[in-house]
Scaffold this active site. Sequence first.
Site, mmCIF file in Angstrom:
data_model
loop_
_atom_site.group_PDB
_atom_site.id
_atom_site.type_symbol
_atom_site.label_atom_id
_atom_site.label_comp_id
_atom_site.label_asym_id
_atom_site.label_seq_id
_atom_site.Cartn_x
_atom_site.Cartn_y
_atom_site.Cartn_z
ATOM 1 N N ASP A 9 -18.742 12.096 -40.028
ATOM 2 C CA ASP A 9 -18.593 12.537 -38.638
ATOM 3 C C ASP A 9 -17.307 13.354 -38.539
ATOM 4 O OD1 ASP A 9 -20.908 11.303 -37.730
ATOM 5 O OD2 ASP A 9 -19.874 9.438 -37.226
ATOM 6 N N ASP A 31 -26.204 14.468 -35.164
ATOM 7 C CA ASP A 31 -26.191 13.710 -33.907
ATOM 8 C C ASP A 31 -26.447 14.628 -32.716
ATOM 9 O OD1 ASP A 31 -25.551 11.390 -35.313
ATOM 10 O OD2 ASP A 31 -23.395 11.748 -35.122
#
Length: 196
Positions: A116, A131
């Site tokens: 991330d 995402d």
Amino acid sequence: MAILAVVALCVYLVDQIAKVLVVANLYEGQQVQVLGQLLQFHFVKNPGAAFSIGSGSTWIFSIVGVGVLGFVIWYAPRIRSTAWAILFGLLLGGLLGNLTDRLFREPGFGVGHVVDFLQIPLLPAIFNLADVAIVSSMVLFLILTLRGIGLDGRRPSEEDDETEDDEMAYDENADDDRPAPADEPSHVDKPGAPQS
């Protein structure tokens, strides 16, 4: 089906390329401002789901990811709408992006940590492009559902109108197929019969 595959492939490639660049150019925990306080890069490795929920159960998310992936692929041939194809393409590409991390990144197969790196300070989460694609598919799902657009791209009202048109056409055809009533004379003179 082709649109779905193209969208999924684009999402997957962009996500994976971005993650490779982040891992190669940033160290874990590093923060880099991109658009001031609006957007920044913040490299973290996420062993859990969104918001790092379930950090100790990475393998469960891998199994769930494979299951959802199988469902999307199984359901895809029913789609006849461009909007729904884009939706499923975003979802498929996002799922593949994060599932690849879980299967092939450290610390091991099925328990890999998801990369991330995107952070918006106003939001309590660090996320990635996969995402973004998944959330975008959910937003598109809500829009299509609220507008009543089916997998074939039509609304229920349009389907009802088409059904009524078909029924009317059938009734007209049925009327045309009925034999015309024979013209029967009201009085028939038979030869040799006495005339009144």
